[in-house]
Design a protein around this motif. Sequence first.
Motif, short mmCIF file in Angstrom:
data_model
loop_
_atom_site.label_atom_id
_atom_site.label_comp_id
_atom_site.label_asym_id
_atom_site.label_seq_id
_atom_site.Cartn_x
_atom_site.Cartn_y
_atom_site.Cartn_z
N ARG A 401 91.54 1.92 26.53
CA ARG A 401 91.57 1.90 25.07
C ARG A 401 92.83 2.53 24.51
N ASP A 404 95.55 -0.04 25.03
CA ASP A 404 95.20 -1.37 24.54
C ASP A 404 95.52 -2.43 25.59
N ARG A 437 86.38 -11.29 22.45
CA ARG A 437 85.02 -11.00 22.94
C ARG A 437 84.20 -12.28 23.07
N VAL A 489 80.56 -6.57 27.57
CA VAL A 489 80.25 -5.91 26.30
C VAL A 489 78.85 -5.33 26.37
N ASP A 492 77.84 -3.23 21.54
CA ASP A 492 78.96 -3.61 20.67
C ASP A 492 80.27 -2.94 21.08
N SER A 493 80.37 -2.48 22.32
CA SER A 493 81.60 -1.90 22.83
C SER A 493 82.14 -2.77 23.97
N LEU A 494 83.44 -2.99 23.96
CA LEU A 494 84.08 -3.77 25.01
C LEU A 494 84.44 -2.86 26.17
N PHE A 495 83.99 -3.21 27.37
CA PHE A 495 84.33 -2.45 28.57
C PHE A 495 85.39 -3.13 29.41
N GLY A 524 78.00 -4.36 31.94
CA GLY A 524 78.33 -3.51 30.80
C GLY A 524 77.26 -2.48 30.50
N GLY A 650 83.41 8.02 26.74
CA GLY A 650 83.74 6.61 26.60
C GLY A 650 85.02 6.21 27.29
N ASP A 651 85.84 7.21 27.71
CA ASP A 651 87.10 6.88 28.37
C ASP A 651 86.88 6.36 29.78
N ASN A 652 85.70 6.57 30.36
CA ASN A 652 85.34 6.05 31.67
C ASN A 652 86.26 6.57 32.76
#
Length: 695
Positions: A401, A404, A437, A489, A492-495, A524, A650-652
């Motif tokens: 993220r 990008d 998406r 996804v 509602d979050s793109l992984f 996801g 969320g940064d994984n």
Amino acid sequence: MAPVQLPVPVLDASLCAFVRGGVSIGVATRDASLRPHVVRAVGTRHDGERVVVLLPRGQAGDTLADVAANGQVSVVFSQPSTHRTYQLKGRDARAVAVGPEDRATALAYRDAFVVSLAEVHYPPPYTEALLEGIDDALVGIAFTPEAVFIATPGPQAGDPLGAPTAATGSAPRSTAPAGAPVLQVASTVADSAPRAPSPAASAPLPDDPPSGDLGLDALRECFEGTTPAMMATCAPDGTPNLTYLSQLQYVDPAHVALSFQFFNKTRANVLANPFSQVLVPHPDTAAMVRLDLRYLRTETRGALFEAMKAKLAGIASLTGMADVFALRGADVYRVLAVHAVTRGAPSRTTAPRCGRPLAALRRAAVRVAAATDLNALLDETLAAMHDAFGWEHSMILLLDRRADRLFTVASRGYPSSGAGSEVPMGAGLIGTCARERTAIRINHLSAEYSYLRAVRESVARAGQLDRLETEIALPGLPEAHSQLAVPIVAADSLFGVLFVESPLDRRFGYDDEDALVALAAQLGATMPLLQSQQVRELETAGSVRPRDERAPRASAPSAGDAASGASTGDAASGASAGGAVPERSPGAGPIALRHYPHDDSVFLGDDYLIKGVAGQVLWLMARDHVEHGRTQFTNRELRLDPRLRLPDIGDNLEARLVLLQRRLADRCACLRLEKAGRGRLRLEVSRALRLVEVR
């Protein structure tokens, strides 16, 4: 009324040879109510100033009735390998008898067309099936060309041949040697042709299935863009028009959609006269069907628009034309009737597909659900896809993220893992899938690519080079013919993106897309669950010592050390609080590990290893190893370490650690990162490190 003067079109020797060669030929006419009709021709010849196109009589009933009633005709000639296309129009068309020489012309055309389509990977039996009827009774349509138009896809499509271009200020005319014979065509077109009123707008049509021989659901394979369709329309003044379609989108059992990128003659016609006819070939058998269509509306938002936009943007970005070939709308058509034209014959080898996709999906889902950590989850997902569906080439890319970008974290079926390779958001099929998406499936990539290459060249000729971007190389297989990308996804979050490809045409069908979407959704949902579970287990076990109980940190290298290339030192030998230091390779001196803080890229010697968060992690571990002899680390302590500046869960981080493990395994013999238990990692160093921070 006086005729309108047009630029004088000339069919020189080069263009005459082009229309007589192995090109695809389509003929459009219209009836008294301005309903257009289309038929495929099987050859052409010249008769003085007239052009004669040869048609299978059994397929040309409407065409013959139309020319007998009004004489108006449009004929398009298109070269399959380059999409170079010209359209000839006339108003004096009439049917003519054919003789033995015409039969020979048709057979010679078939031979030339077989060669042309072989250049774009169509086997000879398919081409012969596409020209079904050539051995039956033929009829000729003779006409005097009154205008010649450029019909090659792109901004010049619809321009009269001989009109100046923005790039050169001169006419885009084919060149023939001096003194070469030419076929001069009429230089005027009357604007007083009989005009019929446009069909009155009617009430919305019911969504009943179309009439005719076939249902639209049975034709879904025909809408994959594998073989271009022909579309005939008619202007309000009665002039027919013909174009080739790169994409015809199935919507539901009663509707199809076309992409709207350019305001061309076809679109102008359907806005004024909503009726059209499309000739569609089957991608395996070459059986042709006609669809009678009625334009209903243009959608600029919603699921249909977004799906078509994503697919178009994905392939357009590969040729640097994301801005040029952007979708302006999805034109929705009501299918009024579907009629079989030819029977075709099995003539292309169908790519193998899973016969029971739902059962295969169940088997794959059970295996994915059994994974107990992220590393196993990634590997098991790709293995399950291979075993259940036979997909040999696949990869998983996760989202960074902060940058990008997407980075490859797992792959299967390639010579190298590609771990750490990156795709910018919006770049190519994968980047566009992530940005939009939306799943993107392309089953004849070489055809799609060559079509957009033709548009790109047209844009360049039109003097619009500033609208083109740098081309991006196709990912993965060098000769991929089918690709399918699905966003990962959840909540509602793109992984990231789940991606498969194949060297075979039409490898992935609608069922395959549905299955991959389901697997991506499971992936996801599972990734953050495993991550949270691991953090909870480590907290419960109390496996991480408080910060003040750790060995003291040495200071970072000074700017002077970094500038001079000095190291912070080599790791001490013997045991330490972090664990035993592996034995050094005999006779090997220290090797430089360089860190560039501006993007956290790390080099081992002169070889690039990794960057971003994974680069930060590697540098931190290497510092602790060199300064304190540590070799063991836990996921949780890394997450809490302020030197990494991680924003939140969320940064994984776990995905970056998997990436780092795989990248080191691919690229480095003296550094490895291995599991040392649940949530624990061991840095194995077999050669002394000299740390250099380059500012």
